[in-house]
Design a protein around this motif. Structure first.
Motif, PDB file in Angstrom:
ATOM      1  N   ILE A 328       6.317  50.010  61.966  1.00  0.00           N
ATOM      2  CA  ILE A 328       7.032  48.762  61.668  1.00  0.00           C
ATOM      3  C   ILE A 328       8.521  49.022  61.493  1.00  0.00           C
ATOM      4  O   ILE A 328       9.368  48.300  62.032  1.00  0.00           O
ATOM      5  N   MET A 329       8.875  50.060  60.739  1.00  0.00           N
ATOM      6  CA  MET A 329      10.291  50.348  60.486  1.00  0.00           C
ATOM      7  C   MET A 329      11.022  50.750  61.765  1.00  0.00           C
ATOM      8  O   MET A 329      12.172  50.353  61.981  1.00  0.00           O
ATOM      9  N   GLN A 330      10.367  51.512  62.611  1.00  0.00           N
ATOM     10  CA  GLN A 330      11.005  51.887  63.868  1.00  0.00           C
ATOM     11  C   GLN A 330      11.236  50.664  64.749  1.00  0.00           C
ATOM     12  O   GLN A 330      12.278  50.543  65.398  1.00  0.00           O
ATOM     13  N   ALA A 331      10.263  49.738  64.767  1.00  0.00           N
ATOM     14  CA  ALA A 331      10.434  48.512  65.554  1.00  0.00           C
ATOM     15  C   ALA A 331      11.589  47.675  65.016  1.00  0.00           C
ATOM     16  O   ALA A 331      12.385  47.125  65.781  1.00  0.00           O
ATOM     17  N   ALA A 332      11.700  47.590  63.689  1.00  0.00           N
ATOM     18  CA  ALA A 332      12.804  46.833  63.088  1.00  0.00           C
ATOM     19  C   ALA A 332      14.151  47.472  63.392  1.00  0.00           C
ATOM     20  O   ALA A 332      15.146  46.788  63.655  1.00  0.00           O
ATOM     21  N   THR A 333      14.193  48.792  63.384  1.00  0.00           N
ATOM     22  CA  THR A 333      15.434  49.511  63.687  1.00  0.00           C
ATOM     23  C   THR A 333      15.865  49.253  65.123  1.00  0.00           C
ATOM     24  O   THR A 333      17.047  49.027  65.398  1.00  0.00           O
ATOM     25  N   ARG A 334      14.918  49.274  66.035  1.00  0.00           N
ATOM     26  CA  ARG A 334      15.239  48.999  67.438  1.00  0.00           C
ATOM     27  C   ARG A 334      15.699  47.563  67.643  1.00  0.00           C
ATOM     28  O   ARG A 334      16.455  47.269  68.572  1.00  0.00           O
ATOM     29  N   ALA A 335      15.228  46.652  66.782  1.00  0.00           N
ATOM     30  CA  ALA A 335      15.580  45.235  66.921  1.00  0.00           C
ATOM     31  C   ALA A 335      16.986  44.919  66.426  1.00  0.00           C
ATOM     32  O   ALA A 335      17.520  43.851  66.725  1.00  0.00           O
ATOM     33  N   TRP A 336      17.610  45.819  65.670  1.00  0.00           N
ATOM     34  CA  TRP A 336      18.933  45.575  65.110  1.00  0.00           C
ATOM     35  C   TRP A 336      19.938  45.199  66.203  1.00  0.00           C
ATOM     36  O   TRP A 336      19.920  45.774  67.277  1.00  0.00           O
ATOM     37  N   PRO A 337      20.825  44.202  65.979  1.00  0.00           N
ATOM     38  CA  PRO A 337      21.077  43.501  64.712  1.00  0.00           C
ATOM     39  C   PRO A 337      20.248  42.232  64.518  1.00  0.00           C
ATOM     40  O   PRO A 337      20.400  41.541  63.509  1.00  0.00           O
ATOM     41  N   ASP A 338      19.362  41.931  65.453  1.00  0.00           N
ATOM     42  CA  ASP A 338      18.578  40.693  65.377  1.00  0.00           C
ATOM     43  C   ASP A 338      17.190  40.994  64.821  1.00  0.00           C
ATOM     44  O   ASP A 338      16.182  40.909  65.527  1.00  0.00           O
ATOM     45  N   VAL A 339      17.116  41.353  63.541  1.00  0.00           N
ATOM     46  CA  VAL A 339      15.850  41.763  62.940  1.00  0.00           C
ATOM     47  C   VAL A 339      15.111  40.530  62.424  1.00  0.00           C
ATOM     48  O   VAL A 339      15.137  40.204  61.239  1.00  0.00           O
ATOM     49  N   THR A 340      14.471  39.838  63.343  1.00  0.00           N
ATOM     50  CA  THR A 340      13.640  38.694  62.994  1.00  0.00           C
ATOM     51  C   THR A 340      12.175  39.097  63.107  1.00  0.00           C
ATOM     52  O   THR A 340      11.838  40.124  63.685  1.00  0.00           O
ATOM     53  N   ARG A 341      11.315  38.261  62.583  1.00  0.00           N
ATOM     54  CA  ARG A 341       9.890  38.547  62.682  1.00  0.00           C
ATOM     55  C   ARG A 341       9.457  38.650  64.150  1.00  0.00           C
ATOM     56  O   ARG A 341       8.680  39.536  64.511  1.00  0.00           O
ATOM     57  N   GLU A 342       9.971  37.771  64.962  1.00  0.00           N
ATOM     58  CA  GLU A 342       9.591  37.763  66.376  1.00  0.00           C
ATOM     59  C   GLU A 342      10.098  39.002  67.102  1.00  0.00           C
ATOM     60  O   GLU A 342       9.378  39.607  67.900  1.00  0.00           O
ATOM     61  N   ARG A 343      11.355  39.385  66.818  1.00  0.00           N
ATOM     62  CA  ARG A 343      11.898  40.577  67.475  1.00  0.00           C
ATOM     63  C   ARG A 343      11.158  41.850  67.063  1.00  0.00           C
ATOM     64  O   ARG A 343      10.922  42.740  67.887  1.00  0.00           O
ATOM     65  N   VAL A 344      10.804  41.953  65.795  1.00  0.00           N
ATOM     66  CA  VAL A 344      10.057  43.120  65.337  1.00  0.00           C
ATOM     67  C   VAL A 344       8.708  43.176  66.044  1.00  0.00           C
ATOM     68  O   VAL A 344       8.272  44.236  66.510  1.00  0.00           O
ATOM     69  N   ARG A 345       8.063  42.032  66.148  1.00  0.00           N
ATOM     70  CA  ARG A 345       6.779  41.964  66.859  1.00  0.00           C
ATOM     71  C   ARG A 345       6.933  42.409  68.313  1.00  0.00           C
ATOM     72  O   ARG A 345       6.134  43.196  68.830  1.00  0.00           O
ATOM     73  N   ASP A 346       7.972  41.914  68.991  1.00  0.00           N
ATOM     74  CA  ASP A 346       8.173  42.241  70.405  1.00  0.00           C
ATOM     75  C   ASP A 346       8.501  43.719  70.610  1.00  0.00           C
ATOM     76  O   ASP A 346       8.029  44.348  71.561  1.00  0.00           O
TER      77      ASP A 346
END
Length: 392
Positions: A328-346
């Motif tokens: 989960i944390m790696q997905a959120a890091t990759r999503a930066w700067p748009d760390v939304t629930r949808e982006r983390v999921r994608d």
């Protein structure tokens, strides 16, 4: 993907240095973002059985997840943000799991939830997470239909179709037994395990001589054992929970069937249940994906770091928790700067390949969101401890 059965051959200095090593291992293979910003806080929800009969699974998962969060934050793997794990006790109760999901869904800073241990509890909350557009990551639930429920469901574990068939092969090829009895708990998971095992057993020319189903929470298995005696199996395969497996083991020995080979699906035989059984599980086999002898630095650094932090042995359950949180944390890091629930999921769905984790390597299929692994290991209870089986 069907995993290949692998039967391998066979302290810690300062806690700070060990945990730092674990952090470096987890971050290997990808670069942290370079943009600088004011530090944000992202919450990772957590719904696990932290009391009751399944606490032996939920507590190490929580500890593994917390170790992952602490490791990630200390390593500054996401310089712009830090993560906080927010855990609640589900008691393995589907109703409580739904209540926790609703509570987490209402918190805007929660970007994902680690939920839950069992397939039944995990599936109960699936609709709530889907309506909220909130990623639900189960560390361990293995029912094959889980990820088919909605696009927000993920797992850090493999399905029963990955870890069950190799144990039917093990019984036939390594133990040389063909007449097998199956004992299963009456849950979604128990049914799925029994079906997958029986299918593989019969495809390999084995024979199901007895199939018994019991209700969760059962303590007296003497009637079932009497039926087993009449069926005369050469081996027994279990889809049981740990306290029930411990009671079954003691009663099996008391009724004179303690010498029959018993193979567990990976949930009934745990360090806790081995202790509860008081020696009655000696010689039992089980499937596992966690191999403490795996020389992979990611695995070894996790083991050393976890033991330094909690002063107890790491196991498959703490590794599941560690991997769930780290994914989960790696997905959120990759999503930066748009760390939304949808982006983390994608990010989790589309860009998780060859992740190096505490339970070994895994990849997530972008379409099915299923986990693939290369090996299933076999362990055995020897001298009161669960040990990886040596190669013959």
């Amino acid at each position: 993907m069907k995993a290949k059965l692998h039967i391998p051959s066979s302290r810690i200095r300062g806690a700070r240095s060990v945990i730092a090593a674990a952090a470096l291992a987890v971050m290997a293979g990808w670069a942290a973002p370079q943009a600088q910003a004011q530090e944000k806080t992202f919450l990772i929800g957590c719904s696990l059985p932290l009391s009751g009969p399944l606490v032996g699974f939920g507590e190490p998962m929580k500890e593994g997840a917390q170790f992952a969060v602490d490791t990630y934050n200390e390593a500054k793997a996401f310089p712009e943000a830090k993560f906080v794990l927010q855990c609640y006790d589900s008691k393995a109760d589907p109703k409580e799991t739904i209540n926790i999901a609703e509570r987490l869904a209402d918190q805007a800073d929660v970007i994902a939830s680690i939920s839950d241990f069992s397939s039944t509890a995990t599936m109960a909350a699936a609709d709530t997470y889907e309506r909220a557009g909130l990623l639900q990551m189960t560390p361990s639930a293995s029912h094959p239909d889980l990820t088919k429920m909605n696009d927000w469901m993920f797992r850090a574990s493999e399905t029963v179709n990955v870890y069950v068939p190799p144990m039917a092969d093990f019984i036939i090829d390594k133990l040389g037994k063909k007449k097998v009895a199956v004992l299963q708990v009456q849950t979604d998971w128990g049914l799925a395990v029994a079906d997958a095992f029986t299918k593989q057993l019969e495809e390999r020319g084995g024979e199901l001589v007895q199939q018994s189903v019991y209700k969760e929470g059962t303590t007296d298995f003497r009637a079932i054992i009497t039926q087993l005696k009449r069926a005369q199996p050469e081996a027994i395969y279990l889809a049981m929970l740990e306290e029930e497996a411990a009671n079954f083991a003691k009663q099996l020995k008391q009724l004179g069937m303690g010498d029959i080979p018993v193979v567990d699906s990976a949930v009934g035989v745990t360090p806790r249940s081995v202790g509860l059984a008081g020696g009655a599980m000696e010689g039992w086999y089980l499937a596992t994906i966690f191999n403490p002898n795996n020389p992979d630095p990611n695995v070894q650094n996790f083991i050393k770091g976890f033991e330094a932090k909690y002063n107890r042995k790491a196991d498959v359950w703490s590794a599941y928790g560690f991997d769930a949180a780290t994914l989960i944390m790696q997905a959120a890091t990759r999503a930066w700067p748009d760390v939304t629930r949808e982006r983390v999921r994608d990010e989790l769905a589309n860009n998780t390949k060859d992740y190096k984790g505490a339970n070994g390597d895994l990849s997530i299929d972008p379409e099915t969101r299923e986990v693939s692994r290369q090996h299933i290991f076999v362990s055995q209870v020897k001298d009161g401890k669960i040990q990886t089986v040596a190669e013959n």
